[in-house]
Design a protein around this motif. Sequence first.
Motif, PDB file in Angstrom:
ATOM      1  N   GLY A   1       0.815  -1.208   0.000  1.00 14.83           N
ATOM      2  CA  GLY A   1       0.000   0.000   0.000  1.00 14.83           C
ATOM      3  C   GLY A   1       0.847   1.256   0.000  1.00 14.83           C
ATOM      4  N   SER A   2       0.255   2.352  -0.461  1.00 16.14           N
ATOM      5  CA  SER A   2       1.022   3.592  -0.619  1.00 16.14           C
ATOM      6  C   SER A   2       1.452   4.186   0.721  1.00 16.14           C
ATOM      7  CB  SER A   2       0.207   4.611  -1.413  1.00 16.14           C
ATOM      8  OG  SER A   2      -1.002   4.922  -0.742  1.00 16.14           O
ATOM      9  N   THR A   3       0.636   4.040   1.755  1.00 17.57           N
ATOM     10  CA  THR A   3       1.013   4.583   3.061  1.00 17.57           C
ATOM     11  C   THR A   3       2.226   3.847   3.618  1.00 17.57           C
ATOM     12  OG1 THR A   3      -1.267   5.217   3.509  1.00 17.57           O
ATOM     13  CG2 THR A   3       0.209   5.065   5.402  1.00 17.57           C
ATOM     14  N   MET A   4       2.187   2.530   3.577  1.00 15.75           N
ATOM     15  CA  MET A   4       3.309   1.745   4.085  1.00 15.75           C
ATOM     16  C   MET A   4       4.553   1.956   3.231  1.00 15.75           C
ATOM     17  SD  MET A   4       4.206  -0.044   6.555  1.00 15.75           S
ATOM     18  CE  MET A   4       5.453  -1.181   7.084  1.00 15.75           C
ATOM     19  N   GLU A   5       4.381   2.099   1.917  1.00 15.31           N
ATOM     20  CA  GLU A   5       5.534   2.390   1.044  1.00 15.31           C
ATOM     21  C   GLU A   5       6.187   3.698   1.453  1.00 15.31           C
ATOM     22  OE1 GLU A   5       7.208   0.826  -1.574  1.00 15.31           O
ATOM     23  OE2 GLU A   5       6.088  -0.909  -0.877  1.00 15.31           O
ATOM     24  N   GLY A   6       5.384   4.699   1.820  1.00 13.14           N
ATOM     25  CA  GLY A   6       5.924   5.971   2.290  1.00 13.14           C
ATOM     26  C   GLY A   6       6.709   5.809   3.579  1.00 13.14           C
ATOM     27  N   VAL A   7       6.190   4.995   4.504  1.00  7.03           N
ATOM     28  CA  VAL A   7       6.892   4.728   5.761  1.00  7.03           C
ATOM     29  C   VAL A   7       8.191   3.985   5.485  1.00  7.03           C
ATOM     30  CG1 VAL A   7       6.764   3.440   7.936  1.00  7.03           C
ATOM     31  CG2 VAL A   7       4.791   4.748   7.148  1.00  7.03           C
ATOM     32  N   ILE A   8       8.137   2.996   4.591  1.00  6.24           N
ATOM     33  CA  ILE A   8       9.333   2.224   4.231  1.00  6.24           C
ATOM     34  C   ILE A   8      10.401   3.151   3.657  1.00  6.24           C
ATOM     35  CG2 ILE A   8      10.237   0.505   2.606  1.00  6.24           C
ATOM     36  CD1 ILE A   8       7.507  -0.930   2.895  1.00  6.24           C
ATOM     37  N   ASN A   9      10.016   3.994   2.705  1.00  9.41           N
ATOM     38  CA  ASN A   9      10.979   4.910   2.079  1.00  9.41           C
ATOM     39  C   ASN A   9      11.572   5.875   3.097  1.00  9.41           C
ATOM     40  OD1 ASN A   9      10.760   3.797  -0.467  1.00  9.41           O
ATOM     41  ND2 ASN A   9       9.113   5.164  -1.086  1.00  9.41           N
TER      42      ASN A   9
END
Length: 99
Positions: free
Chosen positions: A50-58
């Motif tokens: 998901g885009s939210t988790m991808e943002g946290v990962i990045n």
Amino acid sequence: MKRCDLPNRRGCITTDMVYEGRKYLVSVGPVNEEGALSKLEIFAKGAKSGSTMEGVINACCILISLALQMGVPLSYLADRLGDESFAGALVKTIEALDG
């Protein structure tokens, strides 16, 4: 404190990490000419996170990479981030690459 410069082209080592039942690919580098891993740059990618988790990962990868480039020891990050957070799990995965 000065941030170390990285070469434009650099190799890396990629490994798997599982966090909360999801698999992530973690790339750590650069690898120098002798094949030693310097652990100054981290990238991670999760399938269907998901885009939210991808943002946290990045954000985690960027912050950990910058800390390492500024000379913060990986063991210090591991102690401070703990085991429960994604960032903590990411640091533990990177530490495990040593053996």
